[in-house]
Design a protein around this motif. Structure first.
Motif, PDB file in Angstrom:
ATOM      1  N   THR A 211       0.850  -1.184   0.000  1.00  0.00           N
ATOM      2  CA  THR A 211       0.000   0.000   0.000  1.00  0.00           C
ATOM      3  C   THR A 211       0.886   1.233   0.000  1.00  0.00           C
ATOM      4  N   LEU A 212       0.761   2.046  -1.038  1.00  0.00           N
ATOM      5  CA  LEU A 212       1.518   3.282  -1.125  1.00  0.00           C
ATOM      6  C   LEU A 212       0.596   4.459  -0.829  1.00  0.00           C
ATOM      7  N   VAL A 213       1.143   5.450  -0.163  1.00  0.00           N
ATOM      8  CA  VAL A 213       0.384   6.650   0.176  1.00  0.00           C
ATOM      9  C   VAL A 213       1.177   7.870  -0.270  1.00  0.00           C
ATOM     10  N   VAL A 214       0.520   8.754  -1.016  1.00  0.00           N
ATOM     11  CA  VAL A 214       1.155  10.006  -1.396  1.00  0.00           C
ATOM     12  C   VAL A 214       0.422  11.117  -0.660  1.00  0.00           C
ATOM     13  N   GLU A 215       1.158  11.874   0.149  1.00  0.00           N
ATOM     14  CA  GLU A 215       0.590  12.963   0.931  1.00  0.00           C
ATOM     15  C   GLU A 215       0.847  14.289   0.215  1.00  0.00           C
ATOM     16  N   HIS A 216      -0.190  15.101   0.125  1.00  0.00           N
ATOM     17  CA  HIS A 216      -0.099  16.360  -0.597  1.00  0.00           C
ATOM     18  C   HIS A 216      -0.917  17.411   0.144  1.00  0.00           C
ATOM     19  N   PRO A 217      -0.796  18.688  -0.216  1.00  0.00           N
ATOM     20  CA  PRO A 217      -1.499  19.748   0.517  1.00  0.00           C
ATOM     21  C   PRO A 217      -3.004  19.522   0.634  1.00  0.00           C
ATOM     22  N   GLY A 218      -3.619  18.871  -0.353  1.00  0.00           N
ATOM     23  CA  GLY A 218      -5.052  18.657  -0.315  1.00  0.00           C
ATOM     24  C   GLY A 218      -5.483  17.418   0.434  1.00  0.00           C
ATOM     25  N   GLY A 219      -4.540  16.662   0.972  1.00  0.00           N
ATOM     26  CA  GLY A 219      -4.871  15.425   1.680  1.00  0.00           C
ATOM     27  C   GLY A 219      -3.900  14.318   1.343  1.00  0.00           C
ATOM     28  N   GLN A 220      -4.419  13.118   1.108  1.00  0.00           N
ATOM     29  CA  GLN A 220      -3.567  12.009   0.726  1.00  0.00           C
ATOM     30  C   GLN A 220      -4.337  11.037  -0.155  1.00  0.00           C
ATOM     31  N   THR A 221      -3.589  10.304  -0.971  1.00  0.00           N
ATOM     32  CA  THR A 221      -4.175   9.318  -1.872  1.00  0.00           C
ATOM     33  C   THR A 221      -3.495   7.986  -1.647  1.00  0.00           C
TER      34      THR A 221
END
Length: 240
Positions: A211-221
């Motif tokens: 499971t990969l998670v990309v965190e960004h200013p709008g939240g995470q995917t």
């Protein structure tokens, strides 16, 4: 008592250290030394102990061995009195460490990463804000993972903003391995922008689900990816 949750905390911590020490083959020695963060390793050890995946005494011994190995390799010249790797600030007697030959070899002669498997991701996508990227392929290496993705847009700047250095990648697998972003890079041509994101360490052979998670200013995917059984080395025969 260490919980029997399927995770080998000791094996994971030792592999993380070995992979981290051996990272950056071909790069200048000073750059490799500066990129190694033993306090991050200590933090992982604390987390493993807190999760019940590693005994405190085992964590202390592994970290003591790491310190001795770093000293003898010239990667650690200033020694400061530190508390237990798993205590909350209480001073404890320091364990006597021993040099780990495999870690010393990783420092002096970094292993060449071996490609274990390739996981095609054609047909899947990753959306961050108004940008949707096509997942291309996941490279499973012995010491890291590399996720390749591409985006078609007349404004390549949006891709760079969404998948650039400011975006944080992390992940985990079904046997408890924690992955952290290890860098990456991108290139563009006309309206196509290609990005390669790496995560460390390499997955253990028994891992089957990533499971990969990309965190960004709008939240995470979140991106779930199945891993192949065996994690065997990828051969050069492309006939199959």
């Amino acid at each position: 008592m260490v919980q029997d949750d399927g995770m080998d905390g000791r094996g994971y911590l030792e592999k993380l250290i070995a992979d981290s020490l051996g990272a950056g083959k071909g790069q200048p020695a000073l750059g490799r030394q500066n990129s190694f963060n033993r306090f991050e390793i200590r933090g992982v050890a604390i987390g493993l102990v807190a999760a019940g995946a590693l005994r405190q005494e085992e964590a202390e011994q592994i970290l003591a061995d790491l310190e001795v190995t770093l000293q003898r390799s010239g990667w650690l010249t200033v020694v400061r009195q530190e508390t237990s790797a798993t205590s909350s600030g209480e001073a404890v007697a320091r364990r006597v460490g021993i040099e780990r030959p495999e870690w010393r070899r990783a420092i002096e002669d970094p292993p060449t990463p071996v490609l274990r498997h390739i996981v095609p991701l054609v047909g899947r996508s990753l959306t961050i804000g108004e940008v949707t990227a096509n997942l291309v392929i996941l490279e499973v290496w012995s010491t890291f993972l590399a996720l390749n993705l591409a985006h078609v847009d007349i404004d390549a700047r949006r891709m760079r903003e969404r998948f650039g250095p400011g975006v944080r990648w992390r992940g985990w697998d079904d046997v408890g391995t924690q992955y952290r972003g290890g860098g990456g890079g991108g290139s563009g041509s006309h309206v196509l922008f290609v990005e390669r994101c790496t995560l460390e360490p390499g997955p253990p052979e028994q891992a089957r689900a990533l499971t990969l998670v990309v965190e960004h200013p709008g939240g995470q995917t979140t991106v779930p990816i199945p891993l192949p059984a065996g994690q065997q080395e990828s051969g050069t025969d492309s006939s199959g």
